[in-house]
Design an enzyme around this catalytic site. Structure first.
Site, PDB file in Angstrom:
ATOM      1  CD  GLU A  37      -7.745   2.617  17.305  1.00 14.00           C
ATOM      2  OE1 GLU A  37      -6.873   2.803  18.165  1.00 14.00           O
ATOM      3  OE2 GLU A  37      -8.716   2.057  16.206  1.00 14.00           O
TER       4      GLU A  37
ATOM      5  CG  ASP B 166      -6.756  -2.960  11.859  1.00 12.06           C
ATOM      6  OD1 ASP B 166      -7.351  -2.029  11.132  1.00 12.06           O
ATOM      7  OD2 ASP B 166      -6.714  -3.867  12.693  1.00 12.06           O
TER       8      ASP B 166
END
Length: 805
Positions: free
Chosen positions: A430, A232
């Site tokens: 997301e 991420d």
């Protein structure tokens, strides 16, 4: 062998059973069994010769209390412990064995005990008991003592295979009764204890997290690091440096020592953020982990820290840094830093984004917070994801799930303003993130994989993303994202580029550095290099450069192991952190006390550790200019006989300097080696050698100093070829100087010295590898000349060659 698991609140009727088991354990069962060679005594200070070190009064119940003191009336040695003022039958000396014993193992227990109370019974039973936490107690071994005489515990016990031993505390007591104060002479007598020993196999050490393979191959720039994982990635630029904030996937990595395979990643355990940084996009410095969440975290009211986002802003005249993160899927939060690497504090006592956030009520996962501070100082936060609302028709749930949000941040960056706006990103899942370019806003996000959460498996509308892809939108307003702003797929699923075992979802960011735009993403490529095509979900950071079409749309990114170009050569003439790697093998990093020599006293200081014989670290494209005179390492020796070699070009290249690590063990010392005029630009390999099977030393910093010599002009080349079925490496050096030079030609297959090479002439040697094949490598050429101090060192690469059939 039987043991009794005793619950404190149980009725008195259990007493007979406890006594029976205690007597069984106190007999000769296993007492004479020899200890195994690897058995150790797990009790600390069992003879009380070091006072009460390691011992305390059993505190398993609020009513337990006693006084421990030392007495000279010892069974052996000079002291024993005296137990007085006992409030309960369980009030006795205790030692914490948590982490020292393991389920399924058998242990031998011995101890000496004596009581002398004049009004006590003639004999009394005593127990050695283990408290496994809560109301879980087990009598281990018992003995019936005669008043005024030392009695011996001598027995064995086996911890059940299914027993949780995260808490394991040993103590000594008299048989339990609910009302001991009714007859204290029988139940609460004083006693003495000495010679306590629990012998058996200690638990194996925790699985090493050190990655022993070369996870980032020399010459490749993806994944960014090879010594740990990270996912991420969020890119952030400050003061000429790129910082990347990562979910700490390494936190749960625990490979089996035999198979090398770790259990699958458990996101619920992750509560740290990893930080790395660079100024050249290839050599990355490890700043370690920020303990964000959990009981000891900066924000202990949060449980997890995933998917970080980073921003800076001047607030009340002070520049601050804001690290946003997902507190699992339930909420998002922010902590505040004094610099990009901290120190960190929490200005909040509750989460920033949660079910109370206006406009976010229908968002299933209120996570993945990504901040944007606009050029006018206004700040925004993008977040959300997860299943679409079941109130929508199936086709809309699939194609336009409306599960992402945009909201304005307050001037303080730790609060929100107004109502969150819907981001109508097609097939969204997301990872919403926004950057600004040429006055327009770009929002990228990760797409979902369909299924019941999104109205069932369907075919996306034409042009919409497939599963696990990165789509993007372009808008003129940071708060307005209708579906009409959708612009296409930015990045396909990474399995398209990295093959089997690298599929799944992704999380990305885009940032600008020195006029170029870069795209971050993750893929389990390091996990794949460790375990092959079967990965366990441990992800690694990658970066590719982003290119734009004339109309502002983005050219689709292609994922590669090659990664991005190095934007500048590495400057060695300074003190820099040893945990700065272009590539590495077999090492790990750890925080130590004190500040960073490179980044300041307020920044965390890391060292390179778990250095074994054959391990190495390397830097890409180091510019030595006209020549380096020396190299200094700050090192802490852990074993005798270690050394550091410096090599140029490749890990097997000839050694240009050696630092014997011969300082006193355990002490940080600066050790220096002279360099023979190393000049020009080279990849630099630090290779580590010493006794096998031990950690050799730890490294804190490196520093090179320039030499006094000037560079001698020389042109070098190397070739690999076949002659009569054998492989050869041919090396040539042409003297471009105006005076004769002395030349040394070196390869892994030998070296040759040639003196007095005239201007314009060549030194040449063909080295027989004595094998039908050689791998790609590099030759080293050293040139010296009268009147010029130092030695000029050049390297030349040669390709692999295989001769014959």
């Amino acid at each position: 062998m039987s043991v009794t698991h005793r619950v404190r609140r149980a009725a008195v009727r259990r007493a007979a059973a406890i006594v029976t088991v205690g007597l069984m354990l106190a007999t000769g069962l296993g007492a004479g069994s020899p200890a195994q060679a690897d058995d150790t005594d797990l009790v600390v200070n069992g003879g009380f010769e070091d006072g009460l070190t390691g011992w305390f009064v059993n505190n398993g119940n609020a009513t337990d209390s006693a006084t421990l003191s030392l007495t000279a009336d010892a069974h052996s040695g000079s002291t024993a412990v005296l137990v007085t003022n006992r409030a309960t039958t369980g009030s006795g000396p205790m030692q914490d064995l948590s982490g020292r014993v393991q389920a399924g193992q058998t242990y031998s227990l011995t101890a000496r005990i004596k009581y002398e109370n004049p009004n006590g019974p003639a004999t009394k039973q005593f127990f050695a008991t283990m408290h496994y936490g809560a109301a879980n107690y087990t009598n281990l071994v018992s003995v019936v003592a005669t008043k005024g005489q030392w009695a011996q515990f001598n027995g064995t016990f086996t911890i059940p295979a299914g027993q949780n031993v995260s808490t394991a505390r040993l103590f000594f007591e008299t048989p339990w009764t609910s009302t001991p104060s009714s007859d204290p002479e029988v139940h609460l007598m004083d006693f003495k204890l000495d010679g306590v020993s629990v012998v058996g196999a200690a638990p194996p050490p925790a699985p090493s997290k050190t990655i022993e393979v070369v996870g980032k191959l020399p010459g490749e720039h993806n994944p960014l690091i090879g010594h740990k994982f990270g996912a991420d990635g969020f890119g952030f630029v400050h003061d000429g440096r790129v910082y990347l904030y990562l979910t700490n996937d390494t936190q749960g990595y625990a490979p089996n020592p035999s198979t090398g395979v770790s259990p699958g990643i458990n996101y619920g355990d992750i509560n740290q953020i990893t930080v790395i940084s660079t100024t050249d996009m290839v050599n990355w410095t490890d700043h370690g982990e920020v303990q964000v969440a959990g009981p000891n975290g900066v924000a202990p009211f949060t449980t997890n820290s995933w998917a970080p986002g980073m921003a800076k802003k001047v607030v009340d005249g002070q520049e601050k840094f804001f690290l946003y993160y997902a507190n699992n899927g339930s909420s998002s939060n922010v902590i505040t830093g004094a610099s990009p690497v901290g120190p960190w504090t929490s200005e909040r006592t509750s989460t920033l984004i949660d079910g109370r956030t206006p406009g976010a009520e229908d968002v299933a996962w209120k996570f993945d917070p990504a901040p944007l501070v606009d050029s006018d100082g206004e700040a925004y936060l993008y977040f959300g994801g997860g299943p679409a609302s079941t109130s929508m028709p199936p086709a809309e749930r699939f194609n336009n799930p409306k599960n992402l949000r945009a909201i304005k941040l307050g001037d303080d960056m730790v609060s929100t303003e107004g109502t969150a706006a819907v981001v109508d990103a097609p097939v969204a899942f997301e990872a919403a993130q926004v950057f600004k370019r040429d006055g327009r806003y770009y929002l990228s996000y990760s797409s979902h994989f369909g299924g019941n959460d999104f109205g069932g498996n369907q075919t996306p509308l034409p042009g919409y993303p497939g599963g696990g892809q990165i789509g993007y939108m372009i808008s003129d307003d940071p708060m307005e994202w209708p579906k009409e702003t959708y612009a296409g797929v930015l990045f396909p699923n990474q399995s398209q580029f990295f093959g089997a075992g690298t599929g799944g979802n992704n999380h990305q960011s885009v940032f600008e550095y020195e006029g170029r735009y870069y795209f971050t993403y993750h893929a389990p490529t390091l996990n794949k290099r460790i375990n092959g095509n079967t990965t366990q979900g441990y992800r690694s950071p990658h970066i590719q450069e982003l290119a734009f079409n004339p109309d502002g749309t983005i050219q689709q990114v292609v994922g590669t192991y090659a990664g991005v170009d190095q934007v500048r050569d590495f400057d060695p003439y300074r003190v820099f952190e040893a945990e700065t790697f272009g590539w590495s093998k077999g090492v790990a990093t750890a925080k130590v006390d004190g500040g960073s020599a490179q980044f300041g006293d307020a920044a965390p200081n890391l060292v390179v550790r778990d250095i074994d014989d054959g391990d190495w670290t390397a830097l890409s494209s180091v510019d030595f200019g006209d020549g380096a005179g020396s190299v200094t390492a700050k090192v802490r020796p852990l074993a005798s006989g270690g050394s550091i070699q410096i090599r140029l070009g490749e890990v097997t290249a000839p050694v240009v300097a050696t630092i014997p690590v011969d300082a006193p063990p355990g002490e940080w010392t600066e050790l220096t080696a002279e360099l023979d005029g190393v000049s020009g630009v080279h990849d630099v390999y630090f290779t580590y050698a010493g006794p096998a099977g031990v950690d050799l030393f730890e490294l804190d910093t490196w520093a090179f100093e320039a030499g006094a010599g000037a560079e001698v002009p020389v042109t070098v080349s190397a070739q690999s070829r076949c002659v009569g079925g054998n492989a050869y490496v041919a090396v040539q050096a042409r003297n471009d100087h105006d005076a004769p030079v002395d030349v040394v030609l070196e390869t892994a297959y030998g070296q040759r010295s040639v003196t007095g090479v005239a201007p314009g002439a060549n030194a040449y040697q063909q080295f027989n590898a004595r094998t039908p094949a050689v791998p790609a490598g590099a030759a080293t050429v050293r040139v010296t000349v009268d009147g010029v101090a130092g030695t000029t060192v050049r390297t030349a690469d040669y390709p692999a060659v295989t001769c014959g059939g």
